[in-house]
Design an enzyme around this catalytic site. Structure first.
Site, mmCIF file in Angstrom:
data_model
loop_
_atom_site.group_PDB
_atom_site.id
_atom_site.type_symbol
_atom_site.label_atom_id
_atom_site.label_comp_id
_atom_site.label_asym_id
_atom_site.label_seq_id
_atom_site.Cartn_x
_atom_site.Cartn_y
_atom_site.Cartn_z
ATOM 1 N N LYS A 20 0.844 -1.200 0.000
ATOM 2 C CA LYS A 20 0.000 0.000 0.000
ATOM 3 C C LYS A 20 0.870 1.238 0.000
ATOM 4 C CE LYS A 20 0.914 1.263 4.430
ATOM 5 N NZ LYS A 20 1.677 2.476 4.810
ATOM 6 N N ALA A 110 10.063 -3.597 6.290
ATOM 7 C CA ALA A 110 10.147 -2.387 7.130
ATOM 8 C C ALA A 110 10.294 -1.143 6.276
ATOM 9 C CB ALA A 110 11.294 -2.495 8.132
ATOM 10 N N MET A 113 5.353 0.174 3.584
ATOM 11 C CA MET A 113 4.374 -0.241 2.577
ATOM 12 C C MET A 113 3.519 -1.400 3.064
ATOM 13 S SD MET A 113 6.594 0.189 -0.928
ATOM 14 C CE MET A 113 5.123 0.078 -1.983
ATOM 15 N N ALA A 114 3.498 -1.617 4.394
ATOM 16 C CA ALA A 114 2.617 -2.590 5.047
ATOM 17 C C ALA A 114 2.921 -4.023 4.651
ATOM 18 C CB ALA A 114 1.148 -2.259 4.796
ATOM 19 N N ASP A 150 -3.031 -1.698 9.944
ATOM 20 C CA ASP A 150 -3.023 -1.743 8.483
ATOM 21 C C ASP A 150 -3.539 -3.062 7.921
ATOM 22 O OD1 ASP A 150 -1.933 0.788 8.452
ATOM 23 O OD2 ASP A 150 0.102 0.145 7.933
#
Length: 314
Positions: A20, A110, A113-114, A150
């Site tokens: 994401k 990490a 961007m989930a 998320d």
């Protein structure tokens, strides 16, 4: 504890789940519980992890393995959200989590961007399919929210406004395809660390309650790249830049290469650049690689669907 329905020998289920980008991340004041209320506008983009679930012997699950870029930094124990997802779903149905999960990484580790949240959502769907538990969608989303802010969006995909800690979703209409370039950085940034730095930088300043930007929502609805470029916003960006000052050079390089707008993705350190079209995106990615700013810069597009079963083998 009871056992789940035993899948056929050799059965496996593979789920593809997207990364994401936060096109708006508005962070409210720190709450007494340590969290922050958010207005978090998510867009799922075409960079995916794959999570494969296979049966494990009785009492031997959950197990986990990982391959792909950055996999050496992925925990292979109960700290991994995918493991916790399998345990949570099994507990929800009252049986042991006897499953092995394999994660094929492509989402930066990490990187803001989930990726970990995507793996959790992928594990939930893969295990639910493998075990034949047919968990109602509303229950899956509630389990997602218990795993992390998320995770529900990783299951849903597309575009959505996340409120509360980001887990309360309202799906958003999108009128076209948006083209992006993502420039991962070496090393990661921990989300809690970035939020702490955000609080430190704000000090005692008054912080307004977060709200979605009507201009940004209108740009998404219309498929208006220029309008979206003008509205991109991330309240965590100053904190990410404070912790990783070199990201400022990456942002400047993307703009110099022709991106109409760029921002740090979520808590960082990946930088995201909006591009006018696919050709321009490819050119921006090539320029970032050629000048050494980000050797893994890549072009993609969104929105894309959320967690999706792509293989189910008996």
């Amino acid at each position: 504890m009871s056992q789940p329905p035993r899948p056929a020998p050799g059965r496996s289920v593979t789920v593809r789940v997207p990364a994401k980008v936060n096109v708006q991340l508005s962070v409210g004041p720190r709450r007494p519980d340590g969290f922050h209320d958010l207005a978090n506008v998510f867009l799922a983009v075409g960079i995916h992890d794959r999570v494969t679930a296979t049966p494990a012997p009785d009492g031997r699950g959950p197990g986990i393995s990982c391959s792909g870029p950055g996999s050496e930094h992925v925990p292979l124990d109960g700290r991994n959200l995918a493991v916790r997802a399998a345990e949570l779903l099994a507990a929800h149905h009252g049986f042991a989590p006897d499953v092995h999960l394999h994660i094929d990484k492509d989402i930066p580790v990490a990187g803001g961007m989930a990726g970990g949240s995507a793996d959790a959502a992928g594990a939930l769907l893969a295990c639910d399919t493998l075990w034949g538990t047919r968990t109602p969608r509303a229950d899956l989303l509630e389990l997602c929210a218990r795993l992390g802010s998320d995770v529900p969006f990783s299951l849903v995909g597309g575009a959505a406004l996340g409120e509360g800690r980001g887990e309360r979703l309202t799906e958003l209409p999108v009128g076209g395809t948006f083209h992006w370039v993502f420039a991962p950085a070496d090393g990661g940034l921990g989300t809690p660390e970035v939020y702490r730095e955000c609080d430190r930088l704000r000090g005692a300043a008054a912080v307004p309650e977060p709200a979605a930007d009507p201009a940004l929502l209108a740009a998404l609805r219309a498929g208006d790249t220029a309008g979206l470029a003008a509205a991109l916003a991330n309240d965590l960006q100053p904190a990410a830049l404070s912790l990783r000052p070199g990201l400022a050079a990456t942002l400047a390089a993307g703009l110099a290469a022709g991106a109409p707008a760029g921002l740090v993705s979520g808590s960082g350190p990946t930088c995201a650049f909006l591009a006018p079209d696919a050709e321009a995106a490819a050119g921006i990615a090539a320029a970032l690689v050629a000048n050494g700013v980000s050797l893994r810069a890549r072009a993609t597009a969104g929105p894309v669907p959320g967690a999706t079963t792509i293989e189910s083998h008996a």
